[in-house]
Write an enzyme that holds these catalytic residues in place. Structure first.
Site, short mmCIF file in Angstrom:
data_model
loop_
_atom_site.label_atom_id
_atom_site.label_comp_id
_atom_site.label_asym_id
_atom_site.label_seq_id
_atom_site.Cartn_x
_atom_site.Cartn_y
_atom_site.Cartn_z
N ASP A 163 0.81 -1.22 0.00
CA ASP A 163 0.00 0.00 0.00
C ASP A 163 0.85 1.28 0.00
O ASP A 163 0.67 2.15 0.83
CB ASP A 163 -0.92 -0.04 1.24
CG ASP A 163 -1.87 1.12 1.31
OD1 ASP A 163 -2.27 1.62 0.24
OD2 ASP A 163 -2.21 1.53 2.43
N GLU A 417 3.66 -7.67 7.71
CA GLU A 417 2.43 -8.30 7.25
C GLU A 417 2.64 -9.36 6.18
O GLU A 417 2.15 -9.23 5.05
CB GLU A 417 1.44 -7.23 6.76
CG GLU A 417 1.02 -6.31 7.87
CD GLU A 417 -0.23 -5.52 7.58
OE1 GLU A 417 -0.65 -5.47 6.42
OE2 GLU A 417 -0.79 -4.95 8.52
N TYR A 477 -11.02 -1.52 9.29
CA TYR A 477 -11.25 -2.58 8.28
C TYR A 477 -12.23 -3.62 8.82
O TYR A 477 -12.88 -4.31 8.05
CB TYR A 477 -9.93 -3.24 7.88
CG TYR A 477 -9.04 -2.35 7.05
CD1 TYR A 477 -9.47 -1.84 5.83
CD2 TYR A 477 -7.77 -2.02 7.50
CE1 TYR A 477 -8.65 -1.02 5.07
CE2 TYR A 477 -6.94 -1.20 6.74
CZ TYR A 477 -7.38 -0.70 5.53
OH TYR A 477 -6.57 0.11 4.78
N LYS A 574 -4.51 7.98 6.35
CA LYS A 574 -4.51 7.65 7.79
C LYS A 574 -3.54 8.51 8.59
O LYS A 574 -3.38 8.32 9.79
CB LYS A 574 -4.19 6.17 7.99
CG LYS A 574 -5.30 5.25 7.47
CD LYS A 574 -5.17 3.84 7.95
CE LYS A 574 -6.18 2.94 7.27
NZ LYS A 574 -5.94 2.74 5.83
C1 GCB Z 1 -1.38 -2.19 6.71
C2 GCB Z 1 -0.08 -2.07 6.01
C3 GCB Z 1 0.19 -0.65 5.53
C4 GCB Z 1 -1.08 -0.03 4.99
C5 GCB Z 1 -2.12 -0.01 6.07
C6 GCB Z 1 -3.46 0.57 5.59
O1 GCB Z 1 -1.64 -3.09 7.43
O2 GCB Z 1 1.02 -2.55 6.74
O3 GCB Z 1 1.19 -0.69 4.56
O4 GCB Z 1 -0.87 1.23 4.47
O5 GCB Z 1 -2.36 -1.30 6.51
O6 GCB Z 1 -3.65 1.76 5.71
O7 GCB Z 1 -4.24 -0.19 5.06
#
Ligand code: GCB
Length: 604
Positions: A163, A417, A477, A574
């Site tokens: 991401d 992850e 999420y 975020k």
């Molecule tokens: C995660 C990832 C990160 C993402 C984040 C998100 O778990 O490690 O790279 O940017 O979530 O904002 O979805």
């Protein structure tokens, strides 16, 4: 690996500035012996993507070329000359005057090559071919495809399996540095603190090339006072009344190493280092004998225009923003950050979790975690499908070789992850943890940070890790917008981890909610600044209820650029700061909370 510095025996030619640049359209073969045709001006260090205001360059997957001239002053020719790249993302072939002189794969660690034999007096042509291709053998992992367009031309495409935007280019400083022909090649410093006696034994190991009659090591304190002097290439000294490197109160000693021939100093290098003790005891993370509480962030190297390229003013600002809100740490998510940033963190007392670029190790990667958890996501078969083990070993070697002496580095993160819940994960990760533990003479704790599909009952690798690091998005999420249910689920999971590993510290290395600066709501709706604050308040309650919870590193420090996707609106939102580093409302809440939590001694 030593960072290039100027000393009484070494100098540096800076190759940063404006280079020539072109993408490789793969229509005509490019000859690295000749100047590039139709090349454009481009700034180095920086990503190439956002500099040229051209769609085809921003989105380009494949190869690009950089070029500049290099003239070496005559007086330097008697020295050993080394061309050094802070990084080149992701794979580089380097040519001087048409001859390939080195090749390096991996976009986040430095590499260097001796160039004396390839140089001529006057102008030299330096050309670098780069690839930004990522696939199932590289780190990070990309979904790579090749198709053919209507004209029969090959079209390459890298779809990020992670991401953040696949920024590429000559991201970090490029220098030619000189050393004498006999030179100090490497220095490894291992402090061992005796807290009771307020002293420390410091072991210094020096690798040299060529001939020296003697190697002298002098330890200096911050006032330049000599605290020890030794002779040899493996030496120990004991420092009494030692000044410890403390979180947010750095103290750096310097090891001045001199290679001597016939009484003369032929080569000289000075390495800064901090003295601190890291231990994990009964579920707590101790720094210098006191339990440390991580307050801070997952970050990115991501700024306007520079992309992922070094931006030192932003680095300074980011650390000052951290200090202003009471943070004390961050993780170099999701790749090793620049050496310049690591040196700054040493100086500022920031505690760093230093991460490899192992991100995207999951065939089922997508943003729909609820689909993933219910089995409705993409197909899982990571450990049979991906072939990243060799690259993974290499990045661990290169990261530890580069960062081993940094006081700020308190934990190694082997991966972000990955599919740690899938069959084959243990077999994949066990040798990587063993390698990191073998290479790091300071014996720092090792961890990986886990995704929500990796739960206490499904994680196949948690026995390998020293700290349980969780990336959790309850209320975002999962249970999206329903913070009451989210709070219960988050607390219940922590209880399970505590039961499973009563002696391992637990922390969150990610939690966050996309928030668009300026969006507000009376009803606590997701994406608003009010919701972001409610979300963080909920998580704080959960953390405070868990005995072995040693830290909160939220996601993310600032908004950042990502690939296109229906879950992303001009990137990931975020951040608690936007991409320009303006605060969102929640910053005030976090400042209040974090300023009230001491760095050391919060949870006894
Ligand atoms: C995660 C990832 C990160 C993402 C984040 C998100 O778990 O490690 O790279 O940017 O979530 O904002 O979805």
């Amino acid at each position: 690996m030593l960072y290039p510095i100027v000393t009484q025996t070494r100098s540096i030619l800076d190759l940063n500035g404006i280079w020539k640049f072109t993408i490789d359209k793969e229509v005509e073969k490019i000859d690295p012996a000749k100047p590039l045709k139709n090349a454009k001006n481009i700034a180095v260090p920086a990503s190439f993507n956002d500099q040229l205001a051209l769609q085809e360059i921003r989105q380009h997957s494949g190869f690009v070329w950089y070029q500049r001239e290099v003239t070496i002053p005559n007086y330097m020719f008697n020295e050993r000359l080394v061309l050094r790249f802070g990084s080149a993302t992701h794979e580089a072939w380097v040519y001087i005057n048409g001859k390939e002189i080195t090749h390096h794969k991996g976009g986040f660690t430095p590499f260097e090559v001796e160039i004396n034999n390839f140089l001529k007096t006057g102008k030299n042509l330096l050309i670098v071919k780069l690839s930004n291709i990522l696939d199932y053998t590289t780190l990070p992992v990309g979904n790579y495809s090749e198709t053919v367009d209507a004209n029969g031309k090959k079209v390459r495409k890298v779809d990020e399996n992670f991401d953040f935007f696949n920024y590429a280019g000559l991201h970090r400083p490029i220098k030619i540095y000189s050393t004498p022909k006999s030179y100090i090649e490497d220095i490894t410093i291992v402090p061992d603190v005796d807290l009771k006696n307020k002293s420390a034994k410091v072991n210094v190991e020096i690798a040299t090339k060529g001939k020296f009659d003697a190697v002298k090591v002098t330890i200096l304190d911050e006032e330049e006072k000599e605290v020890a002097q030794m002779t040899g290439t493996t030496v120990d000294c004991t420092i009494q009344n030692v000044h410890l490197w403390q979180p947010m109160q750095a103290y750096l000693y310097r090891a001045k190493v001199e290679g001597i021939v016939k009484g003369e100093v032929v080569d000289c290098y000075t390495e800064e280092f901090g003295i601190r003790k890291i231990e994990i005891v009964k579920g707590k993370f101790f720094i210098n004998g006191e339990p440390f509480y991580f307050k801070g962030f997952g970050k990115h190297e991501d700024t306007y225009v520079n992309g992922r390229g070094l931006n030192e003013a932003y680095n300074v600002l980011d650390i000052n923003l951290m200090k202003a809100i009471g943070a004390n740490s961050f993780r170099t998510s999701h790749y090793p950050y620049s050496e310049e940033m690591m040196r700054l963190c040493d100086r500022e007392g920031i505690v760093v979790i230093d991460e490899t670029p192992a991100v995207g190790l999951m065939t089922a990667f997508n943003f729909d975690i609820s689909a993933l958890l219910s089995g409705g996501g993409k197909k899982e078969n990571t450990w049979n499908t991906m072939h990243t083990h060799e690259a993974h070993m290499q990045v661990i070697r290169e990261l530890i070789a580069r960062d081993k002496n940094h006081a700020c580095v308190c934990v190694w993160s082997i991966a972000n992850e990955a599919s740690n819940h899938e069959e084959g994960a243990y077999e994949y990760f066990a040798p990587l943890f063993a390698l990191a533990r073998e290479l790091d003479k300071q014996k720092r704790p090792c961890t990986y940070v886990s995704i929500m599909s990796t739960m206490p009952n499904t994680d196949k690798t948690s026995s390998l890790t020293d700290i349980i690091c969780l990336n959790r998005y309850y209320g975002w999420y999962l249970q999206h917008g329903d913070l009451l249910t989210a709070e219960k689920a988050a607390a219940a999971e922590l209880k399970e981890w505590e039961k499973l590993y009563p002696d391992k510290p637990i922390m969150y290395t990610e939690y966050g909610a996309d928030t668009v600066s300026g969006f507000h709501s009376m009803y606590g709706e997701p994406f608003t600044e009010e919701f972001q604050q409610d979300y963080y308040e909920m998580n704080s309650r959960v953390f405070d209820g868990c005995k072995n919870f040693v830290g909160e590193q939220l996601w993310n420090f600032a908004d950042f650029q990502t690939k296109f996707g229906i879950f992303r609106v001009q990137g990931n939102k975020k951040g608690i700061f936007n991409r320009a580093r303006e605060p969102k409302m929640v910053v005030r809440y976090l400042r209040k909370r974090w300023k009230s939590i001491p760095d050391l001694g919060f949870k006894k």
